[in-house]
Design a protein around this motif. Structure first.
Motif, PDB file in Angstrom:
ATOM      1  N   PRO A 136      12.937   7.433  19.421  1.00 26.44           N
ATOM      2  CA  PRO A 136      13.387   6.731  18.209  1.00 26.44           C
ATOM      3  C   PRO A 136      14.709   5.987  18.366  1.00 26.44           C
ATOM      4  N   GLU A 142       6.157   1.105  14.631  1.00 27.88           N
ATOM      5  CA  GLU A 142       6.364   2.047  13.535  1.00 27.88           C
ATOM      6  C   GLU A 142       5.960   1.454  12.199  1.00 27.88           C
ATOM      7  N   GLY A 144       7.095   2.259   8.015  1.00 32.19           N
ATOM      8  CA  GLY A 144       8.094   3.013   7.270  1.00 32.19           C
ATOM      9  C   GLY A 144       8.403   2.375   5.937  1.00 32.19           C
ATOM     10  N   GLY A 146      11.744   2.816   2.673  1.00 28.75           N
ATOM     11  CA  GLY A 146      13.015   3.452   2.398  1.00 28.75           C
ATOM     12  C   GLY A 146      13.783   2.774   1.286  1.00 28.75           C
ATOM     13  N   ASP A 157      20.949   3.980   4.168  1.00 30.06           N
ATOM     14  CA  ASP A 157      19.544   3.644   4.393  1.00 30.06           C
ATOM     15  C   ASP A 157      18.817   4.947   4.684  1.00 30.06           C
ATOM     16  N   ILE A 158      17.868   5.308   3.823  1.00 31.76           N
ATOM     17  CA  ILE A 158      17.131   6.559   4.021  1.00 31.76           C
ATOM     18  C   ILE A 158      15.668   6.342   3.662  1.00 31.76           C
ATOM     19  N   LYS A 161       9.680   7.384   8.270  1.00 36.78           N
ATOM     20  CA  LYS A 161       9.120   6.450   9.251  1.00 36.78           C
ATOM     21  C   LYS A 161       8.137   7.186  10.132  1.00 36.78           C
ATOM     22  N   ILE A 163       6.538   6.779  13.841  1.00 40.97           N
ATOM     23  CA  ILE A 163       6.505   6.091  15.129  1.00 40.97           C
ATOM     24  C   ILE A 163       5.079   6.194  15.650  1.00 40.97           C
ATOM     25  N   ARG A 176       9.312  11.036  11.054  1.00 40.90           N
ATOM     26  CA  ARG A 176      10.718  11.416  10.924  1.00 40.90           C
ATOM     27  C   ARG A 176      11.292  10.820   9.644  1.00 40.90           C
ATOM     28  N   ASN A 178      14.332   8.815   8.409  1.00 41.09           N
ATOM     29  CA  ASN A 178      15.380   7.960   8.942  1.00 41.09           C
ATOM     30  C   ASN A 178      16.582   7.992   8.011  1.00 41.09           C
ATOM     31  N   THR A 179      17.756   8.267   8.542  1.00 40.52           N
ATOM     32  CA  THR A 179      18.983   8.256   7.756  1.00 40.52           C
ATOM     33  C   THR A 179      20.037   7.461   8.500  1.00 40.52           C
ATOM     34  N   LYS A 180      20.628   6.492   7.823  1.00 39.32           N
ATOM     35  CA  LYS A 180      21.645   5.666   8.467  1.00 39.32           C
ATOM     36  C   LYS A 180      22.769   5.424   7.465  1.00 39.32           C
TER      37      LYS A 180
END
Length: 185
Positions: A136, A142, A144, A146, A157-158, A161, A163, A176, A178-180
């Motif tokens: 990842p 992928e 996704g 969010g 950003d959550i 997603k 893959i 998974r 995704n958290t950013k």
């Protein structure tokens, strides 16, 4: 099998359009129609992303994006290629073709929901074997969705997603969250 053939046909079409866009960049870059706010506006841009993971690997992504949007909604079509590899690998970095579509909706001026789909083909070099397969941290196929939000200088950003395992179609997919979180300087 038919899904893979279908994706490959459209990947070739999108890549042809993106190559034409490369040669016409000065002519098309940032064309925008500003007529009725209810009508969709369009933009074309080119972007290069570069990420290095110390003592692990890197990737460079070259993208051509055609976007259509209005006050609340947007859709972006992206085609390009990525060069990615591992630091300690004896192989040359992978060169992979990619295409992506992103749908967005602005809930408020600082909150946006989105859905995306991305397809990254097998490497055109290295006998088709990827060094960063199903990792990842690197560019992968992928699906996704969010939520993106921005508060002052922070961006969040959550979302979930998936893959995709493009080698064996749905046998080893990886899910998974995704958290950013990023801060503007």
């Amino acid at each position: 099998m038919w899904i893979k053939n279908y994706v490959q046909i459209y990947l070739k079409k999108i890549l042809t359009i993106s190559i034409i866009g490369l040669f016409c960049n000065e002519f098309i870059a940032q064309t925008e129609t500003k007529t009725n706010p209810k009508k969709f506006k369009s933009t074309f841009n080119q972007q290069k992303e570069f990420e290095v993971y110390a003592n692990y690997g890197f990737f460079k992504t070259y993208k051509n994006t055609l976007s259509f949007y209005n006050n609340k909604m947007g859709i972006s079509f992206t085609a390009g290629h990525t060069v990615q590899g591992l630091t300690l690998s004896s192989k040359l970095p992978d060169i992979q073709l990619m295409t992506e579509i992103v749908l967005t909706y602005d809930v408020k001026s600082n909150i946006q929901i989105y859905a995306l789909g991305k397809y990254v083909d097998r490497p055109i070099n290295n006998s088709g074997e990827s060094q960063s397969y199903m990792n990842p941290l690197f560019e992968q196929s992928e699906f996704g969705m969010g939520i993106k939000a921005s508060i002052d200088d922070l961006e969040f950003d959550i979302g979930p997603k998936l893959i995709l395992d493009t080698r064996s179609l749905n046998s080893n997919n990886s899910f998974r969250i995704n958290t950013k979180i990023s801060k503007k300087f």
